[in-house]
Every structure is written in C-alpha cells, then in structure tokens.
Design a protein around this motif. Sequence first.
Motif, short mmCIF file in Angstrom:
data_model
loop_
_atom_site.label_atom_id
_atom_site.label_comp_id
_atom_site.label_asym_id
_atom_site.label_seq_id
_atom_site.Cartn_x
_atom_site.Cartn_y
_atom_site.Cartn_z
N ASN A 1 0.84 -1.20 0.00
CA ASN A 1 0.00 0.00 0.00
C ASN A 1 0.87 1.24 0.00
O ASN A 1 1.99 1.22 0.50
N VAL A 2 0.31 2.34 -0.51
CA VAL A 2 1.08 3.59 -0.46
C VAL A 2 1.15 4.04 1.01
O VAL A 2 2.23 4.28 1.55
N VAL A 3 -0.01 4.13 1.66
CA VAL A 3 -0.02 4.46 3.09
C VAL A 3 -0.25 3.13 3.84
O VAL A 3 -1.22 2.43 3.55
N PRO A 4 0.63 2.78 4.77
CA PRO A 4 0.51 1.47 5.42
C PRO A 4 -0.89 1.24 6.00
O PRO A 4 -1.48 2.15 6.60
N CYS A 5 -1.38 0.02 5.82
CA CYS A 5 -2.77 -0.31 6.16
C CYS A 5 -3.08 -0.01 7.64
O CYS A 5 -4.11 0.56 7.95
N ALA B 1 2.33 -0.49 -6.45
CA ALA B 1 1.25 0.48 -6.71
C ALA B 1 1.80 1.90 -6.60
O ALA B 1 1.37 2.81 -7.31
N GLN B 2 2.76 2.06 -5.71
CA GLN B 2 3.35 3.40 -5.53
C GLN B 2 4.09 3.84 -6.80
O GLN B 2 4.02 4.99 -7.20
N LEU C 1 -6.74 2.86 -7.92
CA LEU C 1 -5.44 2.26 -7.55
C LEU C 1 -5.11 2.44 -6.07
O LEU C 1 -4.54 1.55 -5.44
N ILE C 2 -5.42 3.62 -5.55
CA ILE C 2 -5.03 3.87 -4.16
C ILE C 2 -6.25 3.72 -3.23
O ILE C 2 -6.28 2.82 -2.38
N VAL C 3 -7.28 4.55 -3.43
CA VAL C 3 -8.37 4.56 -2.43
C VAL C 3 -9.11 3.22 -2.39
O VAL C 3 -9.25 2.60 -1.33
N ARG C 4 -9.59 2.76 -3.56
CA ARG C 4 -10.40 1.52 -3.56
C ARG C 4 -9.55 0.31 -3.19
O ARG C 4 -10.00 -0.58 -2.47
N ARG C 5 -8.34 0.27 -3.70
CA ARG C 5 -7.48 -0.89 -3.41
C ARG C 5 -7.10 -0.92 -1.92
O ARG C 5 -7.17 -1.96 -1.27
#
Length: 452
Positions: free
Chosen positions: A150-154, A267-268, A291-295
């Motif tokens: 993830n771009v921002v860690p879960c 993804a990043q 890519l970012i929000v939904r994933r």
Amino acid sequence: MFGKSIFNKHRARLLKDGGKSRRGPVIYWMSRDQRVADNWALIYSIINANELKVPLVVVFTLSEVFPSTNLRHYGFMLKGLTEVEHKFKELGMPFVTLNGDPAERLLEFSEEVKASLLISDFDPLLVKRSWKAQLNQQLAIPHYEVDAHNVVPCWYVSPKQEFGAYTIRPKIKKHLSSFLTEFPIIELKNKERVSKSINWHDVNSWFKTASEVKPVKGVVPGEKAAHEVLDEFIQAKLNGYVEKRNDPTLEWQSNLSPYLHYGHISAQRVAIEVLKAPAPEVDKQAFLEELIVRRELSDNFCYYNPNYSRFAGFPDWAKETHRIHRFDVRDYLYTLEEFEIAHTHDPLWNAAQLQLVNTGKMHGYMRMYWAKKILEWTTCPEEAMRFAIYLNDKYSLDGRDPNGYTGIAWSIGGVHDRAWPERPIFGKIRYMNFEGCRRKFDVDKYIKMNIG
Ligand SMILES: Cc1cc2nc3c(=O)[nH]c(=O)nc-3n(C[C@H](O)[C@H](O)[C@H](O)COP(=O)(O)OP(=O)(O)OC[C@H]3O[C@@H](n4cnc5c(N)ncnc54)[C@H](O)[C@@H]3O)c2cc1C
C-alpha cells in the motif's frame, strides 16, 4: 529498529521482539511483494543489514498446499520468481526458496544461518497471518513487518474497519505527501553468500498435478512485463480512462491487477508514473482513486474484518435485508457446475464467465453484474459468496486478493455500499440487470467477443 530518514518509520512495525542477539544475516521473507525494484520491505532489510554490518538473504517460502491455487496461478508466480532470482544474482544478493510448511521451514532456516533479524512484507489475508502467528510462537529473533503493497501502510491509515471510500479517502489523502515519495536506491554493503540453491525441479513437479486450470496465453508475468503493461496503459489508455473504463467492449482498463496482486509492480510506482504522465487530470484522478483509495480500502476491510469472505462479514443492514428476503422465490437456480461451465439462461453472464475462464480476467464492470447474478440464482447469500469466491479465486489471475473478497462482499453483501430501494431476493442490496447493461454498452458485441 528504524533506518535512516529516507525510510518513513511508519511503514514498518515490530511483530515479535526476539530475545537472541546474533550476528548472522538479516532475512527478508518475501511473500506478497515479489519484486526487486521499488520494494519498501527490501529497502528496509538492506538498511538494517547495513546498520548491523551483516549480510542479507532473501527467502521465498513455497507451500504446496496454498488454498485455491492451480497451474494458472503457480505458473505466473514461478516465472515471476525466476526473474526475481536472476535480478538478485546480478545484484550479488542471495535469494533462496524454502519448500514446505512456511513457518516450520523459515524457523529451521533462521536457526541454520543464525539470523539476526527477520523482515516480512504485510498481507491482510488470514492464511499469511496464520503463518506469521505460528512462526512467531517460536522465533528467537525480532520480526518486523513492512507494508510494501500500500502507499499508506494499512495499519497506519486507520485503526479500524472503514465504512466506505468516503471515510478512508480523507485519511489516505492526509498522509499522501509523506508516503507517496520516490524510492531510494541503497547498496547492500556486506554481500557475503549464504549457500542454498533453489530446486526449481522439485517445485515444478508439484504443480503438474494441479494442472486443471491452464496458464493464460499472452499474459507475460514478471517485473519487466509489468512495467511494459504500465507504459502501454499510460501511452494508449490513461487519456480517456474516466469515460471508457466501464465499457467492457473497449478493454480500456490498465490490466495491471495480476501484476499488482503478485507484487510484480509496486502500486506506488504506478501512481508516481501516472502523476507524471501528460494526461488529463480527470483521468489521472479517476485512475488513482481505484489504484489507491479503492485498493487500500479492500486491504482495510480484510485486515480488520476476519469474516471478509463470509456472510458474517456483511454490515448489519445487509444481514437484516438478507434475512427478510432469504426465502424469496428464485426464477432460476444453478449448481456450481452449471455456473462454472457457463450454462445459465443469460448469454451476458455466460460471456463474462467465459471471459474469466479463457483469459484469466473478467472486465471490472462485468464482475459486478456477474457476482450479483450469482446472488439472484443461488439458494441463499452464503451459497452465493461461496460460489463467487470459488470461481473468482480459481480462474482469475488476480484472484485470492483482498480486492476480490471485498468486491464480492460489495456485490452480494453491501459492504462499503448503502441501502437501495427494496426488491425481491436482493432486498436493499444494489441491483443490476441485463437491460441496465444494454443501456451502458453494446451487450451483443461483448457476448460475441467472448462466446463467438
Ligand atoms: C465481484 C468482484 C470481484 C473482483 N475480484 C477482484 C480480484 O480478484 N482481484 C482484483 O485485483 N480486483 C478484483 N475486483 C476489483 C476490480 O474489478 C479489479 O481490480 C479491476 O477490474 C482490475 O482490472 P485493472 O487492473 O485493469 O483495473 P484498472 O481499472 O486499470 O484499475 C487499476 C487498479 O486499481 C485497483 N482497482 C480497480 N478497481 C478496483 C475496485 N473496485 N476495488 C479495489 N481496487 C480496484 C486494482 O488494483 C487495479 O489493478 C473485483 C471486483 C468485483 C466487483
């Protein structure tokens, strides 16, 4: 133990504090993120190996009994791993595979090489979490986990299950400037070898038995292919994405999902390249939303809701509406076998199923229709979940992914959605039908493309 400022310390967390202080190598247990480039877990492992002045060894555990896998999945993954092996060889870093029970083999290996530290990549799904829990019971060294997917860690973006895209979006956006950064290139200082070679022959022989679902022709696995698919998407399809992505006859999506699933591309990295592209802002933002929000919302759901693949994971309003409509009369009922061989009365549904079976990927718009019709033509929502997950995981190259469990739970169980006007069988779950599809795209063309 945190590295230098090039690594945002919130990407890593301590899973297990080990008592033993040893001078052996750092082990990076690669699992979800099967790539060398743009990999935060690998970067963190190199930083730590350099600080401890010890070598690094990258380990991949191969389990014969991974749920719902077959030759289609294993073929894709193993070809990607041979590329990883090759790249590590060029970099002078040891890469080994351990075959068998992941926790047991990793424990043995960490003792054998007297490892000082273990670093793994994050995965919200239960199977990987159970491996880690089993391993940590006996592991004698510290074990850190890095969210390299993830771009921002879960765990950092939110401490709880989010209601929907509208609640997680602002939380992600708040942190994007700290996390959506370029990847540093860091040299490993101590390149001492750890002798252990990969027995690809053994590995390949396991999967001959699991050959029921054949590999997909024309979808090339690996990091190099993933970057080519990204480049092609940016050049040919990013412009117009917002308007054309929902038309299943146009194939205007990126087709990156199998590569993202196996971690062949980060993804990043995809987001960085899309942001740099000279495409209209509206297309770029629509793509980044997926890519970012939904994933990342899917990861959030699976991480905080252990019932992500079951009726028990649905929101209360959806459980209640299913309770009320559970015994509504169904005009059609199909067995799993009938669904699997695309023998329903609906040529559009059959076309979608055949697209999945033959190409390893169903168009995103059709996935919603497909899952909702499974709800309509099965005896109950529990059976619908079971059938949809079985078929998606078995045939889809991007299957067995948080996106799949969440997409199916959205379609059948209203997860991340709201209540809609009530109707038979569906209750308040959002409904889709053939005529609605006809208004959106050329249904006959799609059927012809997939049934002929
Ligand atoms: C019933 C159902 C089942 C699904 N099963 C899967 C699955 O097994 N694996 C999977 O990766 N996706 C799944 N999705 C989500 C989505 O349909 C796919 O991610 C998308 O179609 C993949 O194609 P693409 O890479 O060309 O997408 P693009 O439109 O190019 O999007 C780029 C990336 O954004 C992410 N993305 C796009 N749409 C969604 C979404 N709705 N939810 C979460 N992330 C999204 C994916 O990582 C995707 O690769 C499912 C959706 C539904 C409704």
